[in-house]
Structure formats: C-alpha cells, structure tokens
Design a protein around this motif. Structure first.
Motif, mmCIF file in Angstrom:
data_model
loop_
_atom_site.group_PDB
_atom_site.id
_atom_site.type_symbol
_atom_site.label_atom_id
_atom_site.label_comp_id
_atom_site.label_asym_id
_atom_site.label_seq_id
_atom_site.Cartn_x
_atom_site.Cartn_y
_atom_site.Cartn_z
ATOM 1 N N ILE A 71 0.780 -1.223 -0.059
ATOM 2 C CA ILE A 71 0.075 -0.090 0.019
ATOM 3 C C ILE A 71 0.783 1.361 0.047
ATOM 4 C CG2 ILE A 71 -1.756 1.472 1.078
ATOM 5 C CD1 ILE A 71 -2.626 -1.412 2.479
ATOM 6 N N VAL A 72 0.573 2.145 -0.768
ATOM 7 C CA VAL A 72 1.292 3.436 -0.902
ATOM 8 C C VAL A 72 0.217 4.498 -0.717
ATOM 9 C CG1 VAL A 72 3.523 2.440 -2.102
ATOM 10 C CG2 VAL A 72 1.256 3.473 -3.489
ATOM 11 N N ALA A 73 0.798 5.589 -0.307
ATOM 12 C CA ALA A 73 -0.256 6.897 -0.075
ATOM 13 C C ALA A 73 0.480 8.237 -0.205
ATOM 14 C CB ALA A 73 -0.889 6.528 1.310
ATOM 15 N N SER A 74 -0.227 9.388 -0.551
ATOM 16 C CA SER A 74 0.203 10.494 -0.544
ATOM 17 C C SER A 74 -0.791 11.591 -0.410
ATOM 18 C CB SER A 74 0.919 11.030 -2.017
ATOM 19 O OG SER A 74 1.993 10.466 -2.411
ATOM 20 N N PRO A 75 -1.232 11.441 1.176
ATOM 21 C CA PRO A 75 -1.939 12.498 1.644
ATOM 22 C C PRO A 75 -1.930 13.762 1.286
ATOM 23 C CG PRO A 75 -0.914 11.419 3.454
ATOM 24 C CD PRO A 75 -0.559 10.727 2.212
ATOM 25 N N PRO A 76 -2.953 14.731 1.156
ATOM 26 C CA PRO A 76 -2.491 16.009 0.917
ATOM 27 C C PRO A 76 -1.828 16.646 2.034
ATOM 28 C CG PRO A 76 -5.038 15.534 0.554
ATOM 29 C CD PRO A 76 -4.308 14.325 1.261
ATOM 30 N N CYS A 77 -0.824 17.363 1.678
ATOM 31 C CA CYS A 77 0.214 18.103 2.335
ATOM 32 C C CYS A 77 -0.075 19.901 2.736
ATOM 33 C CB CYS A 77 1.595 18.099 1.795
ATOM 34 S SG CYS A 77 1.671 19.221 0.375
ATOM 35 N N GLN A 78 -1.166 20.241 2.166
ATOM 36 C CA GLN A 78 -1.354 21.686 2.045
ATOM 37 C C GLN A 78 -1.243 22.192 3.600
ATOM 38 O OE1 GLN A 78 -2.748 19.603 -0.168
ATOM 39 N NE2 GLN A 78 -3.276 20.611 -1.898
ATOM 40 N N ALA A 79 -2.108 21.922 4.351
ATOM 41 C CA ALA A 79 -1.889 22.106 5.847
ATOM 42 C C ALA A 79 -0.938 22.128 6.583
ATOM 43 C CB ALA A 79 -3.018 21.547 6.371
ATOM 44 N N TYR A 80 -0.009 21.184 6.257
ATOM 45 C CA TYR A 80 1.279 20.997 6.624
ATOM 46 C C TYR A 80 2.139 22.114 6.259
ATOM 47 C CZ TYR A 80 -0.207 16.386 8.421
ATOM 48 O OH TYR A 80 -1.020 15.402 8.876
ATOM 49 N N SER A 81 2.230 22.208 4.636
ATOM 50 C CA SER A 81 3.137 23.159 4.085
ATOM 51 C C SER A 81 2.730 24.613 4.545
ATOM 52 C CB SER A 81 3.048 22.876 2.549
ATOM 53 O OG SER A 81 3.114 21.785 2.097
ATOM 54 N N TYR A 82 1.598 25.027 4.724
ATOM 55 C CA TYR A 82 1.185 26.199 4.998
ATOM 56 C C TYR A 82 1.692 26.687 6.200
ATOM 57 C CZ TYR A 82 -1.707 30.332 6.235
ATOM 58 O OH TYR A 82 -1.889 31.274 6.802
ATOM 59 N N MET A 83 1.602 25.860 7.473
ATOM 60 C CA MET A 83 2.071 26.012 8.882
ATOM 61 C C MET A 83 3.615 26.094 8.801
ATOM 62 S SD MET A 83 -0.726 24.384 11.180
ATOM 63 C CE MET A 83 -0.747 22.505 10.703
ATOM 64 N N ALA A 84 4.300 25.641 7.959
ATOM 65 C CA ALA A 84 5.552 25.367 7.833
ATOM 66 C C ALA A 84 6.112 26.853 7.524
ATOM 67 C CB ALA A 84 6.435 24.628 7.042
ATOM 68 N N MET A 85 5.331 27.781 6.812
ATOM 69 C CA MET A 85 5.740 28.992 6.235
ATOM 70 C C MET A 85 6.032 30.101 7.322
ATOM 71 S SD MET A 85 5.979 28.058 3.211
ATOM 72 C CE MET A 85 6.487 29.716 2.398
ATOM 73 N N PRO A 86 6.805 31.096 7.064
ATOM 74 C CA PRO A 86 7.209 32.035 8.157
ATOM 75 C C PRO A 86 6.141 33.188 8.094
ATOM 76 C CG PRO A 86 8.541 32.243 6.340
ATOM 77 C CD PRO A 86 7.822 31.222 6.140
ATOM 78 N N TRP A 87 4.956 33.083 8.055
ATOM 79 C CA TRP A 87 3.854 34.000 8.031
ATOM 80 C C TRP A 87 3.087 34.033 9.323
ATOM 81 C CZ3 TRP A 87 2.178 31.767 3.097
ATOM 82 C CH2 TRP A 87 3.125 31.807 1.914
ATOM 83 N N LYS A 88 2.696 35.404 9.744
ATOM 84 C CA LYS A 88 2.052 35.349 10.837
ATOM 85 C C LYS A 88 0.707 34.530 11.216
ATOM 86 C CE LYS A 88 0.007 39.178 13.651
ATOM 87 N NZ LYS A 88 -0.218 40.624 13.737
ATOM 88 N N LEU A 89 -0.079 34.256 9.942
ATOM 89 C CA LEU A 89 -1.129 33.756 9.973
ATOM 90 C C LEU A 89 -0.910 32.088 10.186
ATOM 91 C CD1 LEU A 89 -3.578 35.456 7.462
ATOM 92 C CD2 LEU A 89 -3.621 35.590 10.100
#
Length: 236
Positions: free
Chosen positions: A62-80
């Motif tokens: 079994i292989v999988a690539s669940p969506p990463c958008q939330a993780y990627s967003y919170m790794a950004m150096p932005w206030k929000l």
C-alpha cells in the motif's frame, strides 16, 4: 501482485508500480484528468476516510500521498501560518491535532485493517512534506523534499534535488523530477521555470478550485518515477 495507491492523484506512485509489473488500484476523492495527463491505473472515486482495510487483504503493498497543504502552510514564516500552528498546539483536547492528521493517520488504520484481514503484514509507504514532521513524527527517509513514513526500504536511491516548493501557502508547487532526482522545469504550466516565475503560473491564476490550480497541484504531487519504481521493485 496487487498494490493500492491511496490519494493517487495523477499516479506518480502507480507509474513506478506498473513499470515493475504490479496490478494497481488507485483511490482518490476526484478524478484528475487534464488533457493527456490522467491516472494510469484502475481508479476508484471514493473518499479514503470511508475505506476499510479489509478490502485490501490481497494487496502486496500500500502506498499513499495524503494532501500536504495544511502542513506546508504552517511551515511558512507568516503570521497567519504561525497563528494556525499555535492554535492547534494550544488545543488541550487534542481534537485539532486529530483533525489535522486525519488523512495521514487513515493510511495506517487501513494498513492495520488490511494486515489483520490478510493474516500477514502488508507494508505501507506514506509520502508527504517535511512540514508534516512536527505533527506526525520524524520521517524515515527523504528523497529530496519528498519525505517518507512507514515501511521505507533500508536502501534507497540518492537524490541531488527533488523539490516541492510552496512560496504562497497554496500547496505544493510545480516540480518534475528526472531519473536522477534533479528538479526540472515543467512545460505547459504557464511559464514556470527554474527561478520560480510564480506570477505567471496556474497556482497564481484563478481560485483554489480552478482547473489550472488543480492541474498544478496534481502535477507537483507526483512521486518521481525513480523513487516509486525503486520502492515497487523492493517489495516485488
């Protein structure tokens, strides 16, 4: 040999599995079809959260690539982005963290259910981004910026640069990895080039549900063939 591809998208995992002689069934919540680009295996349109692993008792992998958008967003150096991460950490009930990781954790639930139904261990490899590590734990290995959890083989191909890039928080950026893992420009996606010409890309044009945005997200989520084929051969 049967392989299951969860959150299959355009089938980066599946291309490597097919090349190594597997039969592959992919699951996604929608069909990704953009001109000549489409999923190359047998596709089932279904929410992965509704799957039960006993369906996959005959699978070899079994292989999988669940969506990463939330993780990627919170790794950004932005206030929000920082505020969103802080809010999840401040939730003492743990419900926010469970909600954040529900798709990632579903992969391991399905594996456990499949293995129990099969009476044998069925290996699982999950791909996501480095930004997932603070929330789901340290990855086992990475191929450039493709981070892997689960039953990652001990011997893996080397990557000079296989990169996902997310300068605007909208998710993974364009990427296409050549056979040695080097990042290359992706043709036909609105002028993207090696210097990340973001103002002229589908990720900048239109809204999050636009066809161009969906195509871009699907393209950049594809696992490099050298990586998917190596893991497929390992478990063949």
């Amino acid at each position: 040999m049967l392989a299951i591809d969860l959150f299959c998208g355009l089938g980066g995992w599946t291309e490597g599995l097919l090349a190594e002689g597997y039969e592959v069934i992919g699951f996604d919540i929608e069909e990704h079809s953009y001109g000549d680009m489409r999923y190359p295996g047998k596709l089932v349109i279904q929410d992965v959260l509704t799957l039960h692993g006993s369906q996959f008792k005959d699978a070899a992998l079994i292989v999988a690539s669940p969506p990463c958008q939330a993780y990627s967003y919170m790794a950004m150096p932005w206030k929000l982005a920082k505020a969103k991460a802080a809010a999840i950490r401040a939730d003492t009930t743990g419900e926010s963290l469970v909600a954040l990781n529900r798709l990632f954790n579903a992969c391991f639930r399905i594996q456990a259910e499949a293995s129990l139904a099969a009476g044998r261990y069925i290996p699982l490899v999950v791909e996501n981004v480095r930004g997932a590590e603070p929330w789901v734990g340290r990855s086992r290995w990475n191929f450039g910026s493709f981070y892997l959890w689960g039953d990652v083989p001990a011997l893996m191909p080397s990557a000079i640069k296989a990169q996902k890039f997310n300068p605007d928080g909208s998710g993974k950026s364009f990427q296409s990895a050549s056979v040695n893992g080097i990042k290359a420009a992706q043709d036909g996606l609105g002028g993207y080039g090696g210097n990340f010409g973001w103002n002229n890309t589908p990720m900048r044009r239109g809204n999050s549900t636009s066809a161009g945005r969906k195509m871009a997200s699907a393209m950049i989520a594809k696992i490099p063939l050298v990586l998917s084929r190596h893991i497929a051969a390992t478990y063949r």
